[in-house]
Design an enzyme around this catalytic site. Structure first.
Site, PDB file in Angstrom:
ATOM      1  CG  ASP A 324     -14.357  20.920  -9.136  1.00 42.69           C
ATOM      2  OD1 ASP A 324     -14.202  19.703  -8.980  1.00 42.69           O
ATOM      3  OD2 ASP A 324     -14.926  21.393 -10.122  1.00 42.69           O
ATOM      4  CD  GLU A 518     -22.346  15.082  -9.344  1.00 38.74           C
ATOM      5  OE1 GLU A 518     -21.394  15.169 -10.131  1.00 38.74           O
ATOM      6  OE2 GLU A 518     -22.879  16.065  -8.812  1.00 38.74           O
TER       7      GLU A 518
END
Length: 589
Positions: A324, A518
């Site tokens: 996403d 991340e």
């Protein structure tokens, strides 16, 4: 060829029928299904006012805040505010209201140090490079900073929180991701009420298998089959044959095979509360252009077009996919407004299903349950047959996502295209050098092996975070593992090379920022990746885990990269430059 065409036709037909059944939520009007039942955190007038006023840059901030009073009392106070003529479109007005009625995000958590954490894990002793060994030790220390325990008040007064209570401590990813992700039983996307109607890629069974292997089978006898059968499969994938997804064994019968393939499908028609800004802004712009109707989107004027409920369901489904957002899910226009996630039969989801069934077959056999083992093994073989029949592109020499509406492959590079090499979910389950050699040729043809920071998630410059130039730790991990297990020597060497590149980008960025991030930019091989609906996050659980795994797997050959002066923290560098300038000026005077 005839069998293949029949397979594709029946699969296409079944997928379309099943998509309509699942999208309607089993007969319930999709437009009436919010992300959860909370009128504070998942839908309603207060949520829309806070998010539309842009009180916070990140949509997730508000829905992670704890209520100071019952939701009904807060909603009455908000209605009074509106009735009094307050401008609820003002960020200042809404900020003052939130300070009165809510506590800051993260207030439901306590810092926790893992009780089984050890100062020096044994595997670091095998890392040959002293700099990497020291760095690995620093990363290992980060687990203590990511440990959390949920306060008992969440258990006692759950109606005041979006957090889902679990009694045991957890490791959180870091940054905006304050909650745990994945758990036992029914497995939602994460530990918040607004995650309860979607899951994540079904890898829980694989994690369980790895854990049980590490504990040498001693805990196998304590598991029930209800726990082993990965309930995440119930929610994460919908069988295109429209059979009960909990069984995940139903097949689309053909004259030559029993293919079963899956796609994700989340039944919710409201904007994702944690991604409200991106989803609603796109819906509003699409309404303005006549691409969406406004009958179930609370933001814009009315205009004809596609069903906005399906748009928001597609957004939620993209979140469930783990990607996403990405151009993988976009339609012919190639942008977010055309998102059609449920149309796509993804390579990775079906590989995970195949791998889960293989793991369950193995666990069953080791438990002495040959009947159950045979049932799961039969499912594995059907899945491989389907992957070969539908997802393999002989022309490209790789597996490709399949669009069940257009009946065509998505002929673009995505790192997931090579995932069938992971646990050999193709053919008869035996790695074939001819097939895997073609996959290596495909990677070279797509020019995705040229980047200093590893393999890009895709080659599409969409501006979304699961596209170029971003590299994500779990993607790098699966690509490396897939190539490392290959009988093709070149593939194994590529795995080692990619491991070194990924270690390089993480090491250099850690030297610069003293943090793990991340995602990273594979093109520059330096700074954290960008794009998407929120800023790059520091932490970070899966980044730490992947690097430590690579140090464990390849530590005997990996070497720390040189760190240039560019790795000096920016403020220190500026201070140094100013100091040198002052010195030069003094000398000149």
């Amino acid at each position: 060829m005839w069998c293949r065409r029949v397979s594709l036709f029946l699969l296409h037909l079944a997928a379309v029928l099943c998509e309509r059944v699942s999208a309607q939520g089993g007969g319930e009007d999709l437009a009436n299904i919010a992300a959860c039942d909370s009128e504070i955190y998942c839908s309603g007038r207060l949520l829309e006012a806070v998010q539309n006023a842009h009180v916070f840059n990140d949509s997730k901030t508000f829905v992670d805040m704890k209520m100071k009073s019952d939701g009904d009392e807060i909603l009455r106070a908000f209605d009074t505010l509106v009735a009094g003529g307050a401008d609820v479109t003002s960020a200042d007005v809404m900020q003052e209201f939130l300070q009165q009625w809510f506590d800051p995000p993260g207030s439901e958590l306590e810092v926790w140090e893992p009780s089984d954490w050890r100062e020096s894990p044994d595997f670091l002793n095998t890392v040959a490079d002293s700099s990497l060994r020291e760095w690995g030790q620093q990363i290992h220390q980060l687990w203590n900073s990511l440990g959390r325990k949920i306060k008992p008040d969440v258990r006692d007064r759950p109606h005041l929180y979006s957090m889902l209570y679990v009694p045991h401590p957890v490791i959180v990813p870091g940054g905006r991701f304050r909650e745990f992700y994945y758990w036992f039983g029914f497995i939602p996307n994460g530990g918040r009420v607004y995650y309860t109607r979607r899951s994540q890629p079904p890898v829980f069974t694989l994690a369980m298998r790895d854990y049980l292997d590490k504990t040498s089978m001693k805990e196998y006898t304590f598991l029930t089959w209800q726990q082993c059968a990965d309930p995440a499969l119930f929610h994460a994938a919908v069988a295109t044959a429209c059979a009960d997804p909990a069984l995940f064994h139903a097949a689309v019968a053909t004259a030559c095979a029993d293919p079963v393939l899956f796609h994700a499908a989340v039944a919710t028609a409201c904007a994702d509360p944690a991604l409200f800004h991106a989803a609603v802004a796109t819906a509003c712009e699409s309404e303005r252009l006549g691409l969406l109707r406004s009958d179930s989107v609370s933001c814009c004027c009315s205009s004809p077009g596609a069903d906005p409920a399906l748009f928001h369901a597609a957004v939620a489904t993209a979140c469930e996919s783990g990607w996403d957002f990405s151009s993988r899910w976009f339609g012919s226009s190639g942008d977010f407004s055309s998102i059609r996630t449920t149309d796509i039969i993804p390579v990775d989801l079906n590989v995970f299903m195949c791998a889960c069934e293989a793991a369950l077959a193995n666990i069953s056999l080791r438990l002495g349950d040959s009947g159950t083992a045979a049932r799961y093994q039969a499912a594995v073989e059907r899945r491989r047959t389907a992957i070969d029949a539908v997802l393999w592109s002989d022309q490209e020499g790789v597996w490709l996502d399949y669009n069940s509406v257009t009946g065509q492959h998505t002929n673009r590079f995505y790192a997931s295209n090579i995932f069938p090499l992971y646990t050999t979910c193709y053919g008869d389950g035996t790695a074939r050098a001819d097939i895997e050699g073609r996959v290596v040729d495909y990677l070279k043809k797509e020019n995705v092996l040229i980047y200093p920071g590893g393999v890009p998630t895709s080659t599409v410059h969409s501006g979304e975070q699961w596209d170029f130039p971003n590299g994500w730790p779990p993607i790098q991990h699966l690509v490396i593992e897939a190539l490392a297990a290959s009988p093709v020597r070149e593939a194994r060497q590529l795995a080692q090379d990619l491991a070194q590149r990924w270690v390089n980008v993480n090491y250099r960025q850690f030297a610069r920022t003293q943090a793990m991030w991340e995602k990273y930019d594979v093109e520059t091989g330096e700074h954290p990746g960008s794009g998407g609906e929120y800023d790059v996050q520091v932490g970070f659980g899966w980044t730490n885990g992947v690097v430590l795994h690579l140090l464990d797997k390849y530590g005997h050959v990996l070497r720390a990269p040189p760190v240039s002066t560019a790795a000096v923290p920016v403020l220190h560098l500026v201070s140094l430059i100013l100091g040198l300038s002052a010195f030069v000026l003094t000398v000149q005077l």
